[in-house]
Design an enzyme around this catalytic site. Structure first.
Site, mmCIF file in Angstrom:
data_model
loop_
_atom_site.group_PDB
_atom_site.id
_atom_site.type_symbol
_atom_site.label_atom_id
_atom_site.label_comp_id
_atom_site.label_asym_id
_atom_site.label_seq_id
_atom_site.Cartn_x
_atom_site.Cartn_y
_atom_site.Cartn_z
ATOM 1 N N SER A 202 -4.294 -15.517 4.572
ATOM 2 C CA SER A 202 -5.470 -14.964 3.907
ATOM 3 C C SER A 202 -5.710 -15.658 2.556
ATOM 4 C CB SER A 202 -5.274 -13.442 3.789
ATOM 5 O OG SER A 202 -6.451 -12.823 3.375
ATOM 6 N N ASP B 79 -12.112 -10.820 13.323
ATOM 7 C CA ASP B 79 -11.772 -10.758 11.890
ATOM 8 C C ASP B 79 -13.044 -10.601 11.055
ATOM 9 O OD1 ASP B 79 -10.904 -11.222 9.267
ATOM 10 O OD2 ASP B 79 -9.364 -12.639 9.916
ATOM 11 N N HIS C 272 -8.073 -9.124 11.018
ATOM 12 C CA HIS C 272 -7.518 -9.949 9.946
ATOM 13 C C HIS C 272 -5.980 -9.925 9.915
ATOM 14 C CE1 HIS C 272 -8.061 -12.311 6.388
ATOM 15 N NE2 HIS C 272 -7.390 -11.476 5.626
HETATM 16 C C1 MLT Z 1 -9.866 -14.128 -0.351
HETATM 17 O O1 MLT Z 1 -10.349 -13.495 -1.261
HETATM 18 O O2 MLT Z 1 -9.140 -15.105 -0.511
HETATM 19 C C2 MLT Z 1 -10.201 -13.681 1.017
HETATM 20 O O3 MLT Z 1 -11.226 -12.758 0.974
HETATM 21 C C3 MLT Z 1 -9.062 -13.128 1.724
HETATM 22 C C4 MLT Z 1 -8.448 -11.988 0.983
HETATM 23 O O4 MLT Z 1 -8.898 -10.857 1.103
HETATM 24 O O5 MLT Z 1 -7.494 -12.236 0.295
#
Ligand code: MLT
Length: 201
Positions: free
Chosen positions: A102, A152, A183
């Site tokens: 992520s 996702d 996700h």
């Molecule tokens: C981010 O902010 O990098 C993406 O939205 C994934 C997350 O939630 O960390």
């Protein structure tokens, strides 16, 4: 940067750079390293940004909307940290393979978007396109595994495809693994990453 370094039994091979998701820390992905390559040394880093107490690798303005200026600066900060760590711990700087989930996958992708020879390869679990309108360096000989969920809501399939084709256009050999999930990271996805790792390194 806060981090853990653990020397593996294979000191010549890849060093796994672990990059957690939002709200995680340097302990989170240690079990993944065990599944992907138990003999490798591990450098697991905590993001320097705090979003209401949740560690991240760069700021965001809203869900899925990145603060690009901060992203660029934090990407450089991480790249510099990798150079310093290789010297400090005495491993080969050219052997770093990132494993990110992520937000951690997004900063790993950003490293690839900005710097040549910054990583030997990357496992990106549920990444997004870190930014657009940049010219990527050559990613020839930098294989990338992308694990993604068809459902996702954060990293949408179109964006996953865009990321894969952008990396491929820069010369990377990309393996895209789809799960019929959201996700979250699944065991089968990590097993697929592990197999990809054995085939590539
Ligand atoms: C981010 O902010 O990098 C993406 O939205 C994934 C997350 O939630 O960390």
């Amino acid at each position: 940067m806060h981090h853990i370094f653990k020397e593996g039994t294979n000191t010549e091979g890849p060093v796994l750079l672990l990059l957690h998701g939002t709200g995680g820390d340097e302990n989170d992905l240690l079990p993944l390293a065990q599944m992907i390559s138990p003999s490798s040394s591990v450098l697991s880093v905590r993001g320097n940004v705090s979003e209401g107490g949740m560690p991240r690798f760069f700021r965001r303005l809203a869900e899925g909307v990145f603060d690009e200026e901060d992203l660029v600066a934090r990407t450089k900060e991480l790249a510099d940290f990798l150079d310093e760590s290789a010297e400090k711990y005495g491993f080969d700087r050219k052997q770093i393979v990132a494993v990110g989930y992520s937000n951690g996958a997004n900063i790993a992708a950003s490293l690839l978007y900005h710097y040549e020879n910054v990583l030997k390869g990357a496992v990106l679990h549920h990444p997004m396109v870190p930014l657009r309108n940049v010219e990527l360096p050559s990613l020839k000989d930098v294989p990338v595994f992308i694990g993604a969920g068809k459902q996702d809501p954060i990293c949408r399939p179109e964006e996953t495809e865009e990321l894969a084709s952008t990396l491929e256009s820069a010369g990377s050999n990309v393996e895209l693994f789809w799960e019929n999930t959201g996700h979250q990271l699944t065991k089968t996805e990590v097993e697929a990453a592990s197999q990809w790792f054995q085939e590539n390194f």
